[in-house]
Design an enzyme around this catalytic site. Structure first.
Site, mmCIF file in Angstrom:
data_model
loop_
_atom_site.group_PDB
_atom_site.id
_atom_site.type_symbol
_atom_site.label_atom_id
_atom_site.label_comp_id
_atom_site.label_asym_id
_atom_site.label_seq_id
_atom_site.Cartn_x
_atom_site.Cartn_y
_atom_site.Cartn_z
ATOM 1 N N ASP A 55 0.848 -1.193 0.000
ATOM 2 C CA ASP A 55 0.000 0.000 0.000
ATOM 3 C C ASP A 55 0.884 1.243 0.000
ATOM 4 O OD1 ASP A 55 -2.334 1.450 0.031
ATOM 5 O OD2 ASP A 55 -2.653 1.288 2.188
ATOM 6 N N HIS B 187 -3.756 14.037 0.167
ATOM 7 C CA HIS B 187 -4.215 13.179 1.267
ATOM 8 C C HIS B 187 -3.203 13.184 2.411
ATOM 9 C CE1 HIS B 187 -5.851 9.725 3.420
ATOM 10 N NE2 HIS B 187 -4.668 9.156 3.362
ATOM 11 N N GLU C 117 -11.128 4.121 1.975
ATOM 12 C CA GLU C 117 -10.076 4.883 1.295
ATOM 13 C C GLU C 117 -10.241 4.669 -0.202
ATOM 14 O OE1 GLU C 117 -6.294 3.591 3.056
ATOM 15 O OE2 GLU C 117 -6.450 5.308 4.429
ATOM 16 N N GLU D 132 -8.909 4.423 -3.646
ATOM 17 C CA GLU D 132 -7.570 4.214 -4.205
ATOM 18 C C GLU D 132 -7.667 3.586 -5.597
ATOM 19 O OE1 GLU D 132 -4.604 2.465 -1.698
ATOM 20 O OE2 GLU D 132 -5.650 3.034 0.163
ATOM 21 N N ASP E 42 -9.646 0.577 0.342
ATOM 22 C CA ASP E 42 -8.793 0.040 1.402
ATOM 23 C C ASP E 42 -9.380 0.450 2.759
ATOM 24 O OD1 ASP E 42 -6.611 -1.333 2.343
ATOM 25 O OD2 ASP E 42 -5.289 0.409 2.293
ATOM 26 N N LYS F 145 -5.960 -2.152 9.153
ATOM 27 C CA LYS F 145 -6.079 -2.236 7.697
ATOM 28 C C LYS F 145 -6.310 -3.660 7.213
ATOM 29 C CE LYS F 145 -4.679 2.074 6.845
ATOM 30 N NZ LYS F 145 -5.328 3.029 5.966
HETATM 31 CA CA CA Z 1 -4.490 2.579 1.946
#
Ligand code: CA
Length: 436
Positions: free
Chosen positions: A137, A144, A209, A211, A243, A263
């Site tokens: 990641d 951000h 998130e 992404e 994510d 996560k």
């Molecule tokens: Ca992430």
């Protein structure tokens, strides 16, 4: 890789739905997924999206409609994961794309052979398109990183390494799932700032998130580095990536070694991999402000500067349980563009391998949350509500600081510009369920 006949915006398919304005999957796109008939015991196998249909590559391999080179590639795509095909690299991917583009065009002699290999997308379910060996990641959106940094260090939001190193950490691959997932709210340790000791319970600050996901195709040997101008040859394609993040668990656990259980409970990909070649019309200049540090030599090249960025628009919607029950449309939370990424994909690949680390076919990168500079361009609740300090009021009067049970997050992405065919990524959606 360069623009070729498969990108011609004038191309039309004999699959009518592919020619509709705004279709995600026109003949210029041809993304790959792994699918089967929904609620069946069929084997999963590779497919290509065309309009509202899936072209079944396993059935197409059996039909032997192509020469032996293409037929061998179709055999690889008949598998329940695309790793073997992805490992063959950009040339193989390009050869299959050209063959399928020709066969799906209006007037193709192969229409009768391909027609029986089409299945409506409405009737299928997807699995992950490949076995993801490792997931890294990154943290490539400077907007951000600045927004999040400001919450903790208002005077000094960016750490000193940010503008020199494509920051990343090793993520969890086993919990990456495909769109349509239902995700139970995670449990964990959290500690309120004024508490003496941590407590254990359901995450109270559950977040998404927005992404871009990046799939590696041909890998590199352990000890071998991938030079920046060779990096694109190792990128198979792209997807949308959510994510999921447990911010309260993250805040308590992340120092000194980075995120862990905050996560690793879930991440969601969209089913389709849009190939690097399909995105060629949307490559754009990658630049670095003159008063910012310029990349070190191994992360810099003329090619990267002239076409390192990708003009890819990302949209994230919230569809709460109440909105669904009331028949309300999803609410747009934010829109951003991957072209604003501080680091390019080539720089990520090159940096990842500069120590000799070997990438393998099917490895996966998250781009990091992509946020723009505006309030309507943010890629997480953490940024929208400034860490939960400013509640978000939804059009139906619901209030959010973070996500609640029943919330469904839907992400979509597309590329559009004059002179090129619009191509879409489909969507990545998942719904939060209570703690199990
Ligand atoms: Ca992430």
């Amino acid at each position: 890789m360069s623009l070729n006949e498969t990108h011609d915006p004038e191309l039309k398919s004999w699959v009518d739905s592919a020619n509709l304005d705004g279709a995600d999957f026109p003949i210029q796109n041809l993304p790959l997924a792994v699918f089967r008939l929904r609620v069946s015991d069929e084997s999963f196998r590779g497919g290509v999206a065309i309009g509202d249909q899936v072209l079944d590559l396993a059935r197409l391999a059996e039909a032997k409609a192509f020469d032996s080179e293409i037929n061998e590639l179709l055999q690889l795509c008949a598998d329940s994961s695309l790793n073997a095909f992805m490992a063959r690299g950009a040339a193989a991917s390009s050869a299959l794309r050209l063959a399928l583009s020709s066969a799906l065009r209006e007037g193709s002699d192969l229409q009768d052979r391909l027609q029986p290999c089409l299945i409506a997308q409405d009737l299928v379910e997807y699995s992950l398109p490949c076995r993801i060996g490792d997931y890294t990641d990154f943290y490539t959106s400077v907007n951000h990183a600045t927004n999040v940094g400001k919450l903790f260090r208002p005077d000094n939001p960016l750490l000193p390494n940010y503008k020199w190193v494509p920051i990343g950490y090793h993520g969890r691959a086993s919990s990456i799932g495909v769109s349509g997932q239902e995700i139970h709210r995670p449990l964990g340790q959290t500690k309120a700032p004024d508490a003496d000791s941590p407590s254990f319970g359901p995450c109270q600050r559950l977040d998404y998130e927005t992404e871009v996901g990046i799939y590696i195709g041909a890998g590199n040997e352990l000890g071998e580095r991938i030079a920046i101008d060779d990096a694109e040859n190792h990128v198979f394609g792209y997807c949308i990536f959510n994510d999921w993040s447990a911010r309260d668990i993250q805040a308590w656990e992340y120092q000194p070694l980075g995120p862990f259980l905050s996560k690793s409970f879930a991440s969601t990909v969209s089913p389709w991999i849009v190939t690097s070649e399909a995105l060629l019309p949307y490559r754009s200049e990658w630049s670095r402000a003159a008063d910012d540090p310029q990349p070190l030599a191994y992360l810099d090249s003329e090619q990267n500067r002239s076409q390192g960025a990708i003009d890819l628009k990302l949209q994230t919607y919230l569809h709460s349980a109440k909105m669904r029950a009331d028949g309300d449309a999803p609410h747009l939370l934010g829109e951003s563009n991957f072209s604003q990424s501080y680091w390019s994909v080539a720089q990520m690949v090159t940096h990842h391998t500069v120590n000799g680390c070997n990438l393998q076919a099917g490895d996966f990168f998250g781009s990091g949350t992509q946020s723009g500079t505006g309030d309507d361009e943010l890629g997480s609740m953490l940024e929208i509500t400034q860490g939960g300090k400013q509640a978000l009021e939804l059009p139906n009067g619901e209030i959010r600081k973070f996500l609640i049970d029943g919330d469904c997050i839907i992400m979509s992405a597309y590329c559009e510009k004059p002179g090129a065919a619009r191509i879409g990524f489909g969507s990545a959606s998942a719904t939060i369920l209570p703690v199990s």
